[in-house]
Design a protein around this motif. Structure first.
Motif, PDB file in Angstrom:
ATOM      1  N   ASN A  11      11.468   5.605  10.785  1.00 51.22           N
ATOM      2  CA  ASN A  11      12.070   6.922  10.572  1.00 51.22           C
ATOM      3  C   ASN A  11      11.860   7.360   9.118  1.00 51.22           C
ATOM      4  O   ASN A  11      10.859   7.035   8.494  1.00 51.22           O
ATOM      5  N   ALA A  12      12.821   8.088   8.557  1.00 45.47           N
ATOM      6  CA  ALA A  12      12.606   8.828   7.315  1.00 45.47           C
ATOM      7  C   ALA A  12      12.101   7.959   6.173  1.00 45.47           C
ATOM      8  O   ALA A  12      11.043   8.226   5.588  1.00 45.47           O
ATOM      9  N   ALA A  13      12.860   6.934   5.792  1.00 44.02           N
ATOM     10  CA  ALA A  13      12.493   6.154   4.609  1.00 44.02           C
ATOM     11  C   ALA A  13      11.201   5.377   4.817  1.00 44.02           C
ATOM     12  O   ALA A  13      10.303   5.392   3.963  1.00 44.02           O
ATOM     13  N   GLY A  14      11.100   4.697   5.957  1.00 45.88           N
ATOM     14  CA  GLY A  14       9.934   3.862   6.198  1.00 45.88           C
ATOM     15  C   GLY A  14       8.634   4.639   6.249  1.00 45.88           C
ATOM     16  O   GLY A  14       7.641   4.268   5.606  1.00 45.88           O
ATOM     17  N   MET A  15       8.630   5.747   6.980  1.00 47.13           N
ATOM     18  CA  MET A  15       7.384   6.488   7.141  1.00 47.13           C
ATOM     19  C   MET A  15       7.084   7.370   5.932  1.00 47.13           C
ATOM     20  O   MET A  15       5.924   7.681   5.656  1.00 47.13           O
ATOM     21  N   SER A  16       8.116   7.762   5.170  1.00 51.49           N
ATOM     22  CA  SER A  16       7.859   8.430   3.887  1.00 51.49           C
ATOM     23  C   SER A  16       7.155   7.473   2.939  1.00 51.49           C
ATOM     24  O   SER A  16       6.215   7.851   2.229  1.00 51.49           O
ATOM     25  N   ALA A  17       7.608   6.215   2.928  1.00 52.15           N
ATOM     26  CA  ALA A  17       6.964   5.212   2.080  1.00 52.15           C
ATOM     27  C   ALA A  17       5.530   4.962   2.518  1.00 52.15           C
ATOM     28  O   ALA A  17       4.614   4.895   1.686  1.00 52.15           O
ATOM     29  N   ALA A  18       5.328   4.847   3.829  1.00 56.32           N
ATOM     30  CA  ALA A  18       3.980   4.582   4.337  1.00 56.32           C
ATOM     31  C   ALA A  18       3.022   5.715   4.000  1.00 56.32           C
ATOM     32  O   ALA A  18       1.899   5.484   3.523  1.00 56.32           O
ATOM     33  N   SER A  19       3.437   6.954   4.234  1.00 58.25           N
ATOM     34  CA  SER A  19       2.547   8.085   3.992  1.00 58.25           C
ATOM     35  C   SER A  19       2.287   8.278   2.501  1.00 58.25           C
ATOM     36  O   SER A  19       1.163   8.620   2.095  1.00 58.25           O
ATOM     37  N   GLN A  20       3.301   8.048   1.663  1.00 60.74           N
ATOM     38  CA  GLN A  20       3.095   8.208   0.230  1.00 60.74           C
ATOM     39  C   GLN A  20       2.187   7.114  -0.318  1.00 60.74           C
ATOM     40  O   GLN A  20       1.328   7.380  -1.177  1.00 60.74           O
ATOM     41  N   ALA A  21       2.354   5.881   0.164  1.00 60.37           N
ATOM     42  CA  ALA A  21       1.457   4.806  -0.261  1.00 60.37           C
ATOM     43  C   ALA A  21       0.024   5.098   0.159  1.00 60.37           C
ATOM     44  O   ALA A  21      -0.923   4.853  -0.604  1.00 60.37           O
ATOM     45  N   ARG A  22      -0.145   5.659   1.360  1.00 59.16           N
ATOM     46  CA  ARG A  22      -1.499   5.984   1.822  1.00 59.16           C
ATOM     47  C   ARG A  22      -2.128   7.085   0.975  1.00 59.16           C
ATOM     48  O   ARG A  22      -3.337   7.053   0.706  1.00 59.16           O
ATOM     49  N   ARG A  23      -1.352   8.052   0.547  1.00 61.53           N
ATOM     50  CA  ARG A  23      -1.916   9.114  -0.293  1.00 61.53           C
ATOM     51  C   ARG A  23      -2.523   8.554  -1.579  1.00 61.53           C
ATOM     52  O   ARG A  23      -3.431   9.148  -2.151  1.00 61.53           O
ATOM     53  N   ARG A  24      -2.020   7.408  -2.025  1.00 62.78           N
ATOM     54  CA  ARG A  24      -2.482   6.823  -3.278  1.00 62.78           C
ATOM     55  C   ARG A  24      -3.537   5.748  -3.069  1.00 62.78           C
ATOM     56  O   ARG A  24      -4.250   5.395  -4.012  1.00 62.78           O
ATOM     57  N   CYS A  25      -3.637   5.217  -1.876  1.00 61.56           N
ATOM     58  CA  CYS A  25      -4.550   4.108  -1.624  1.00 61.56           C
ATOM     59  C   CYS A  25      -5.332   4.346  -0.336  1.00 61.56           C
ATOM     60  O   CYS A  25      -4.735   4.675   0.705  1.00 61.56           O
ATOM     61  N   GLY A  26      -6.636   4.148  -0.370  1.00 60.98           N
ATOM     62  CA  GLY A  26      -7.450   4.235   0.829  1.00 60.98           C
ATOM     63  C   GLY A  26      -7.275   3.004   1.697  1.00 60.98           C
ATOM     64  O   GLY A  26      -6.681   2.001   1.286  1.00 60.98           O
ATOM     65  N   ARG A  27      -7.830   3.066   2.911  1.00 59.18           N
ATOM     66  CA  ARG A  27      -7.664   1.958   3.859  1.00 59.18           C
ATOM     67  C   ARG A  27      -8.292   0.673   3.336  1.00 59.18           C
ATOM     68  O   ARG A  27      -7.808  -0.424   3.616  1.00 59.18           O
ATOM     69  N   ASP A  28      -9.372   0.804   2.563  1.00 56.12           N
ATOM     70  CA  ASP A  28     -10.014  -0.392   2.024  1.00 56.12           C
ATOM     71  C   ASP A  28      -9.141  -1.084   0.979  1.00 56.12           C
ATOM     72  O   ASP A  28      -9.317  -2.276   0.699  1.00 56.12           O
ATOM     73  N   GLU A  29      -8.218  -0.326   0.401  1.00 53.23           N
ATOM     74  CA  GLU A  29      -7.328  -0.898  -0.609  1.00 53.23           C
ATOM     75  C   GLU A  29      -6.013  -1.388  -0.018  1.00 53.23           C
ATOM     76  O   GLU A  29      -5.438  -2.375  -0.484  1.00 53.23           O
ATOM     77  N   LEU A  30      -5.518  -0.669   0.999  1.00 49.69           N
ATOM     78  CA  LEU A  30      -4.195  -0.967   1.537  1.00 49.69           C
ATOM     79  C   LEU A  30      -4.183  -0.779   3.050  1.00 49.69           C
ATOM     80  O   LEU A  30      -4.470   0.308   3.559  1.00 49.69           O
ATOM     81  N   GLU A  31      -3.853  -1.829   3.752  1.00 46.58           N
ATOM     82  CA  GLU A  31      -3.642  -1.770   5.201  1.00 46.58           C
ATOM     83  C   GLU A  31      -2.142  -1.614   5.443  1.00 46.58           C
ATOM     84  O   GLU A  31      -1.335  -2.290   4.802  1.00 46.58           O
ATOM     85  N   ILE A  32      -1.774  -0.702   6.351  1.00 49.28           N
ATOM     86  CA  ILE A  32      -0.348  -0.437   6.608  1.00 49.28           C
ATOM     87  C   ILE A  32      -0.055  -0.636   8.090  1.00 49.28           C
ATOM     88  O   ILE A  32      -0.716  -0.023   8.947  1.00 49.28           O
ATOM     89  N   THR A  69       0.160  11.115  14.831  1.00 53.09           N
ATOM     90  CA  THR A  69      -0.135  11.765  13.549  1.00 53.09           C
ATOM     91  C   THR A  69      -0.256  10.727  12.439  1.00 53.09           C
ATOM     92  O   THR A  69      -1.169  10.810  11.594  1.00 53.09           O
ATOM     93  N   PHE A  70       0.628   9.754  12.425  1.00 53.25           N
ATOM     94  CA  PHE A  70       0.544   8.708  11.410  1.00 53.25           C
ATOM     95  C   PHE A  70      -0.722   7.866  11.595  1.00 53.25           C
ATOM     96  O   PHE A  70      -1.367   7.483  10.615  1.00 53.25           O
ATOM     97  N   ARG A  71      -1.070   7.601  12.834  1.00 53.38           N
ATOM     98  CA  ARG A  71      -2.284   6.806  13.072  1.00 53.38           C
ATOM     99  C   ARG A  71      -3.533   7.563  12.639  1.00 53.38           C
ATOM    100  O   ARG A  71      -4.420   7.003  11.981  1.00 53.38           O
ATOM    101  N   ARG A  72      -3.603   8.824  13.016  1.00 50.20           N
ATOM    102  CA  ARG A  72      -4.823   9.603  12.780  1.00 50.20           C
ATOM    103  C   ARG A  72      -4.920  10.096  11.336  1.00 50.20           C
ATOM    104  O   ARG A  72      -5.941   9.920  10.671  1.00 50.20           O
ATOM    105  N   ARG A  73      -3.855  10.708  10.835  1.00 51.46           N
ATOM    106  CA  ARG A  73      -3.914  11.346   9.526  1.00 51.46           C
ATOM    107  C   ARG A  73      -3.709  10.368   8.371  1.00 51.46           C
ATOM    108  O   ARG A  73      -4.361  10.496   7.323  1.00 51.46           O
ATOM    109  N   PHE A  74      -2.815   9.383   8.589  1.00 45.80           N
ATOM    110  CA  PHE A  74      -2.469   8.475   7.493  1.00 45.80           C
ATOM    111  C   PHE A  74      -3.006   7.057   7.699  1.00 45.80           C
ATOM    112  O   PHE A  74      -2.769   6.198   6.846  1.00 45.80           O
ATOM    113  N   GLU A  75      -3.700   6.837   8.797  1.00 49.64           N
ATOM    114  CA  GLU A  75      -4.284   5.520   9.069  1.00 49.64           C
ATOM    115  C   GLU A  75      -3.240   4.405   8.961  1.00 49.64           C
ATOM    116  O   GLU A  75      -3.453   3.386   8.316  1.00 49.64           O
ATOM    117  N   VAL A  76      -2.112   4.671   9.611  1.00 56.96           N
ATOM    118  CA  VAL A  76      -1.046   3.677   9.700  1.00 56.96           C
ATOM    119  C   VAL A  76      -1.056   3.096  11.110  1.00 56.96           C
ATOM    120  O   VAL A  76      -1.041   3.840  12.102  1.00 56.96           O
TER     121      VAL A  76
END
Length: 459
Positions: A11-32, A69-76
């Motif tokens: 929910n709010a906190a967990g997925m806010s953290a995931a999406s914000q971390a992804r904005r700063r790191c590509g999939r090659d740097e960070l797997e979520i 949306t998280f899978r496609r847009r944020f690669e979570v």
């Protein structure tokens, strides 16, 4: 190998953290990988009462971002209906149970985001197999209540147990559905987030709206007929009920954390620093309704579960996990709610909070109106201010009124956040037009009254 972030809670906190971390790191740097035991991600728990009432559609309208949306847009890698049942901090692994397919999975982590939220408080008498008793925290809870309300035989009598935010909002929802509603509160007042004199205004308005408010009595059990609830048993006798909704508040969901050795603070929630790190556990982060916050006015750690805090904290954690720098600066306890057309707002400390924190203070109550007196639709508004003596620094504020009342608390919250005195506030340049405010806004009237009491105590 990419660093791996495991998120517990979708929910709010967990997925806010995931999406914000992804904005700063590509999939090659960070797997979520994110685990969520329910059916939805990133949804508005606060919107559930308005879905139950029929005012808004749901559940999809209450979902900000779905798993795809998280899978496609944020690669979570979002794994729905997976409940994390264990955390091994030594091996840096989580153990999750597949609630649909069965079996367990183990996943390693470099960073762990603990965002399990909160759980509805359920007293022992509510732990029952009798149908028709509902807690209210997730969209799944809302769906179950709606199914019950729309099933046969149709419920006609609702009892809401507990008079906090969720209790009064669900009392309104039951009224909107045409049920007879009784609200039972063990304390002498509902809405314990405001002082007693302000809560009395809420009770009076609720009774005028048709809610039967019973205060000062405890619930001891339930009665059932054919497996369905038929009454709530109280210290003063049974109250007939076809549906019972628990509005007793929530507690931080920390069972998994405690079992893993993640430390809790004095509030009973997880202790974190300003960057949302768990002290002493490198790579372990926590945010949302499961953590405690620093109250900026009292200086004390508190547990105040609100979606506003959860989203901000998740964003802070995600920024730091992604290699940036951000801090969460604490809270002042600002919140608003409504019961039908009655609006309630509060921020900062109540009188008892100010006393407990050791402040000397004055409190004033000012009666005003939401609009110019001659403008159609003008309604009364009551503003209460609590100010430190002798400095005049604002410590807290409460508002009860009708249209245009609740959001005025934001002006007071901004003044409180920035350490303003009531003297400072009397000079605020607030907007004026007859449809929106009298020429002296209720906030200014209350500030002037507080200044007068500070300077002339005998009054």
């Amino acid at each position: 190998m990419a660093q791996r972030l495991i998120v517990i809670g979708g929910n709010a906190a967990g997925m806010s953290a995931a999406s914000q971390a992804r904005r700063r790191c590509g999939r090659d740097e960070l797997e979520i990988i994110a685990f969520e035991r329910g059916h939805f991600t990133s949804y508005s728990s606060c919107g559930i009462p308005y879905w139950v009432s029929g005012l808004v559609d749901g559940p999809e309208k209450l979902v900000a971002r779905d798993p795809e949306t998280f899978r496609r847009r944020f690669e979570v890698d979002v794994r729905m209906r997976h409940e994390v049942v264990g955390i091994d901090l030594d091996r840096r692994e989580v153990i999750a149970r597949d609630l649909v397919g069965g079996g367990e999975v183990r996943e390693r982590f470099d960073d762990l985001m603990y965002a399990t939220g909160a759980l509805p408080i359920r007293p022992a008498w509510a732990e029952t197999n009798v149908h028709g008793v509902f807690g209210m925290q997730t969209l799944d809870d809302g769906a179950a209540l709606i199914d019950w309300l729309e099933g046969e035989p149709r419920p006609r009598r609702a009892v809401v147990v507990g008079g906090g935010y969720i209790g009064v909002e669900l009392a309104e929802a039951m009224l909107q559905r045409g049920l007879t509603v009784t609200l039972v509160e063990k304390a002498d007042q509902p809405m314990s987030t405001v002082d007693e004199d302000m809560a009395e205004l809420v009770v009076d308005a609720m009774r005028e709206l048709g809610v039967h408010v019973r205060t000062g009595i405890g619930v001891t059990g339930i009665e059932e007929r054919d497996g369905r609830v038929s009454a709530v048993v109280t210290e003063e006798g049974p109250i007939p009920a076809d549906v019972v909704v628990l509005g007793l508040g929530v507690r931080p969901d920390t069972g998994l954390a405690e079992a893993a050795g993640i430390p809790l603070g004095p509030s009973g929630a997880i202790r974190v620093d300003r960057r949302m790190r768990v002290p002493g556990l490198p790579g372990v982060w926590a945010a949302g309704d499961c953590v405690e916050c620093l109250h900026r006015i009292s200086g004390m750690p508190v547990h105040v579960p609100l979606g506003t805090h959860a989203n901000k904290q998740g964003r802070v954690a995600g920024t730091n996990i992604g290699g940036g720098y951000a801090t969460f600066m604490g809270i002042i306890g600002t919140a608003v709610t409504k019961v039908c057309d009655l609006e309630v707002g509060r921020t900062g400390l109540r009188e008892r909070d100010a006393s407990a924190a050791g402040f000397e203070f004055v409190s004033v109550v000012a009666e005003s109106t939401n609009r110019a007196g001659y403008y159609p639709g003008t309604r009364p508004m009551t503003v209460k201010l609590i100010a430190e003596r002798p400095s005049g620094r604002l410590l807290g504020a409460q508002i009860v009124g009708w249209s245009e009342a609740a959001k005025r608390i934001d002006t007071l919250a901004a003044a409180l956040w920035n350490g303003m005195t009531v003297d400072d506030m009397t000079a605020l340049d607030l907007g004026y037009a007859p449809p929106y405010a009298p020429v002296w806004d209720p906030v200014l009237i209350a500030a002037r009254k507080a200044v007068d009491v500070l300077h002339h105590p005998s009054r």
